[in-house]
Design a protein around this motif. Sequence first.
Motif, mmCIF file in Angstrom:
data_model
loop_
_atom_site.group_PDB
_atom_site.id
_atom_site.type_symbol
_atom_site.label_atom_id
_atom_site.label_comp_id
_atom_site.label_asym_id
_atom_site.label_seq_id
_atom_site.Cartn_x
_atom_site.Cartn_y
_atom_site.Cartn_z
ATOM 1 N N TYR A 700 0.867 -1.174 0.000
ATOM 2 C CA TYR A 700 0.000 0.000 0.000
ATOM 3 C C TYR A 700 0.904 1.225 0.000
ATOM 4 O O TYR A 700 1.643 1.469 0.948
ATOM 5 N N ASP A 701 0.848 2.000 -1.087
ATOM 6 C CA ASP A 701 1.740 3.148 -1.231
ATOM 7 C C ASP A 701 0.946 4.392 -1.603
ATOM 8 O O ASP A 701 -0.152 4.315 -2.169
ATOM 9 N N PHE A 702 1.535 5.535 -1.280
ATOM 10 C CA PHE A 702 1.030 6.815 -1.759
ATOM 11 C C PHE A 702 1.956 7.284 -2.877
ATOM 12 O O PHE A 702 3.157 7.480 -2.659
ATOM 13 N N ARG A 703 1.395 7.457 -4.082
ATOM 14 C CA ARG A 703 2.187 7.790 -5.263
ATOM 15 C C ARG A 703 2.066 9.281 -5.596
ATOM 16 O O ARG A 703 1.037 9.903 -5.336
ATOM 17 N N PRO A 704 3.093 9.878 -6.220
ATOM 18 C CA PRO A 704 3.026 11.298 -6.600
ATOM 19 C C PRO A 704 1.903 11.568 -7.589
ATOM 20 O O PRO A 704 1.606 10.754 -8.470
ATOM 21 N N ALA A 705 1.285 12.727 -7.435
ATOM 22 C CA ALA A 705 0.203 13.139 -8.332
ATOM 23 C C ALA A 705 0.698 14.005 -9.474
ATOM 24 O O ALA A 705 -0.113 14.429 -10.309
ATOM 25 N N GLU A 706 1.966 14.301 -9.510
ATOM 26 C CA GLU A 706 2.593 15.062 -10.593
ATOM 27 C C GLU A 706 1.913 16.415 -10.811
ATOM 28 O O GLU A 706 1.741 16.872 -11.937
ATOM 29 N N GLY A 707 1.511 17.042 -9.721
ATOM 30 C CA GLY A 707 0.936 18.379 -9.798
ATOM 31 C C GLY A 707 -0.508 18.435 -10.214
ATOM 32 O O GLY A 707 -1.091 19.514 -10.278
ATOM 33 N N ILE A 708 -1.127 17.304 -10.501
ATOM 34 C CA ILE A 708 -2.515 17.284 -10.957
ATOM 35 C C ILE A 708 -3.475 17.560 -9.797
ATOM 36 O O ILE A 708 -4.508 18.196 -9.973
ATOM 37 N N SER A 709 -3.120 17.094 -8.619
ATOM 38 C CA SER A 709 -3.999 17.215 -7.469
ATOM 39 C C SER A 709 -3.169 17.453 -6.215
ATOM 40 O O SER A 709 -1.980 17.125 -6.163
ATOM 41 N N GLU A 710 -3.825 18.025 -5.196
ATOM 42 C CA GLU A 710 -3.182 18.150 -3.894
ATOM 43 C C GLU A 710 -3.102 16.812 -3.182
ATOM 44 O O GLU A 710 -2.363 16.666 -2.206
ATOM 45 N N HIS A 711 -3.872 15.853 -3.649
ATOM 46 C CA HIS A 711 -3.872 14.514 -3.068
ATOM 47 C C HIS A 711 -2.886 13.615 -3.808
ATOM 48 O O HIS A 711 -2.666 13.769 -5.017
ATOM 49 N N ARG A 712 -2.342 12.669 -3.087
ATOM 50 C CA ARG A 712 -1.541 11.639 -3.725
ATOM 51 C C ARG A 712 -2.439 10.453 -4.075
ATOM 52 O O ARG A 712 -3.525 10.272 -3.522
ATOM 53 N N LEU A 713 -1.963 9.634 -4.989
ATOM 54 C CA LEU A 713 -2.703 8.435 -5.370
ATOM 55 C C LEU A 713 -2.509 7.366 -4.298
ATOM 56 O O LEU A 713 -1.405 7.171 -3.773
#
Length: 720
Positions: A700-713
Motif C-alpha cells: 500500500y503506497d502513496f504515489r506522486p500526483a505530478e501536480g494534478i492534485s493536492e492529493h496523492r494516489l
Amino acid sequence: MPATPLVSVVVPMYNDSRTVDLCLASVLAQSHPAVEVIVVDDASTDDSAARAAAHPVTLVRAERNGGPGASRNLGVRHATGDIVFFLDADLAMHPDAVAEAVTLFAEHPEYGAVFGVPDKEPLFPEGPVGQYRILQYHYWRKSAEGLVSGGFYALGAVRRDAFLDAGWFNPALRQTEEIDHAERLAARHPMLLTSRVRGRLSDENRMRPLLRKAFVRSRLRVPFYLGRGRAMQGMETPGRAVASLLAALTLLSLPLIAWRPPVAIATALLLAAFVLTDLGQYRFVRQERGYRFLALFTLCHLLLNAVVTAGLAAGLAQFAVSPRFRRMYRPDGAEGPPAVRRPEPTGARRLARRLRTWYGRALVGATGLWLMYAFFRWSVSGRWHWAILLDAVPPVFLVGVPLFLLLAATAACGPRRGWALGLALPPLLLGLTTGSGLNWPALWHGERSVPPGALHVVSFNTQYWAASTGVDRLYELIHRQNADVYLFQEHVVWQPGLGEDGYRRLDDDARLAAEFPGYHIARTGELLTVSRYPVVSQRSVGTGAELGPDPAFSRVFARDKVMRTDLRVGPTVLSVYNVHITVPLAPDLSPFSGFDFDSYFKRKFAWRQEEIRGLEADLADNPNRTLIAGDFNASPAMRDLDGLRSLAEDAIRANNDFLPLSWKDSAPAGFDWDSAVNRPYPFWRLDWSFTRGPVKVHRYDFRPAEGISEHRLQDLWLSL
C-alpha cells in the motif's frame, strides 16, 4: 527544659459545638501533670464558646474570623509552656498523648516537633464518607511514621523555641498554613510523625464538602510545590501523585464506554493501575472492613483523587496568570521572620534569575495549556461540530509539540523543570497512542513483495478532474498505473465563484469508454469506478440512497458520497466502496467575515456523521469481501473513523512510510520530490483504504500526483 515541662495545649475552635466537650475533656484527662489549656474561639457563630467556657480553660476570643493559622498564633501568645501542643477541636487525644510527646522530646532534644497519628476508629460513629476519610487519614499517617517535612498540627507538639525560630503561621493562608509552617520548621529542626501520640478524629461526613476542600487545597499547593520543587516527605509519595492522574483519566474514560464499549478495557486497566499505586492501603481497608466497604472506599478515593488533579490543573492555570498567586507563600505576609535570609544578589544575577524564572513559568504555563488542549481535543473530536478547529492541527504536532516541550524543559532551572517534564509526558503518551498518524509497523517490516495474480487498485481524488492541469495529463498518469480497478473522486466540473452551487455533471461517457476499452464503468454524482472485472451491482450508500427522484446535481454532489460497486472477481464477489466524505472545513473561509460559522460547522458535521454512519451500517450487513477507499477528509487526529476502524482493517500496515501522508494544502506541484518547496512535509493524511473479510493487502503506497492534485494516489495490491 525542666524534667516536668509545662505543656500549653492550644485548641483553635470555630463552630465546633459538636466536638469541643469531648476534645477538652480529653485534654483535662491527660496523665502529664503540667498542662495549661488555651482555647481560641475564632469568632464562632454557634455555642462553641459557651461550651468551652464551662471547662477550666483559658478562653481567648478573636475579634474576627482569621482562620486556623491566626488562631494558633493567638494561642501561642497566651501560652507560657516550654512545649506547645496544637490540638484541633474536632479531635480527642488519648490520655497519654502529651506524656508521650514530652518523653520523645526528652529522648531526642534535637526534635523540633512531634506529630501524632489519628486512630482508625472515629470520634463518633460516622457515615460511609466519614469512615472512608478516617481510615484513609490513619493509614497514610501510619505508613509515613518517621522523620517528615510535613506537619499534622491537628495533633502535634512543638517546642516553643523551635516554633519561634521557624516563625509564626502565615495568617494570610487559611487552607495550607500547615505545609508552609512545617516547611520552615523542618528546615531548622527534625520533625517526627509517630503513632505513640494518638487521638480520635471526627472528619467531614459528606462527599461534596470533602471534594470542595480537596479541590481548594490542591489548587493552593501548586505555588508551594513549584516554589520548592518537591512534595512533602512522608505521606506524599510519587505513587500517590500518579494515582491522582490515573483517577482523573479513569473517570474521563467512563463516558466513552457508552459510545465505544471496548473502552471499558482501558477503563479497567486505568482503575487497576490506580489501585496498584497504593496497594497496601486497599489491603489494610479490606482487612479492617471487608470487601464490601473496600468497594465504597475505592470509589470515594477515586473521586477524591480526580478532584485533586482538577485542583492542580486549576492551580497551574492560576499560577501562569496571577503574580499574587505565585507569591502567596513568600514570608512577606507572615508574622514571624523570613524562612531564609540570603545576601542581596548583584544586578546581573537578579536579571538572570528573573529571566530563568519567567522562562520556567512560561514553559510550565505553555505545557499545562497543551496538556489541557490535548485531552480536551481527544474528548470532543468526532462529537462536537466545533472540534474541527482543534483537529485541524497537523497530527504529527500531537507528538512533536510535547517532544519540543520536553526538550525545552531540560533548559529550565529548579522545580519548574520537573513540572514541565511531568506536564509534557501525558500528552506525549496520548499522541503516541492516538491520533499521531505514525505507522509503527513500518519500523520492522521491509519491502513487501506482490505475488502473481494480485489485484491492483488505485484510488485518487482528481481535484475536479484535473481542472488546473488538463484532463490529458490526468489520463497519462492513470494509464501509467495500469490498475485493475480505479476509484476516482471529484469526477465533476466545478465553476469557481458559485460555492456549493458551482458543481456540474461531467458528461464524458464517450471519452471514458475510449480511454478504458474493455473496462466496466460505474458512476454516481462525483464518484467514478472503473473496473476490469464485471459489475454485479451498483448503488449509493447512506445519504445518497435517500435522495428523491431527479435531484439537482449540486444536491447529488453534496449528499451522494459513498458508492458501492460489487465486482465479480473469479468465483468471488468483491464489494468496493468508493468514498468522498464531505469536507468539514473550507480553508479559504475568512474568520473576519459575517459568515455564520456555527451553522456551517454544524451542517458539515451532521452530514459527515450521516455519511460515515451510513457506510458503517451498510458495511456491517455486507457478507462480501470488501475494499473501502477514497478521500475521507479525516486526519489521524480526528476520531470520526473510530467506528469504521472497528469494522475494517486499515491498509496502512502494508505501507513502508513511518509517517504516511496524502495531502498538502495548496501544493503548487503536488507531492513531487523535485525541490524543497514541493516535498510532502508532515501535514495530513486524508486518504484512507480499509479491507474487511479475508482480503490480504500486500503493498500500500502513496504515489506522486505530478501536480494534478493536492492529493496523492493510493496504490494497493491485494489478494482475495
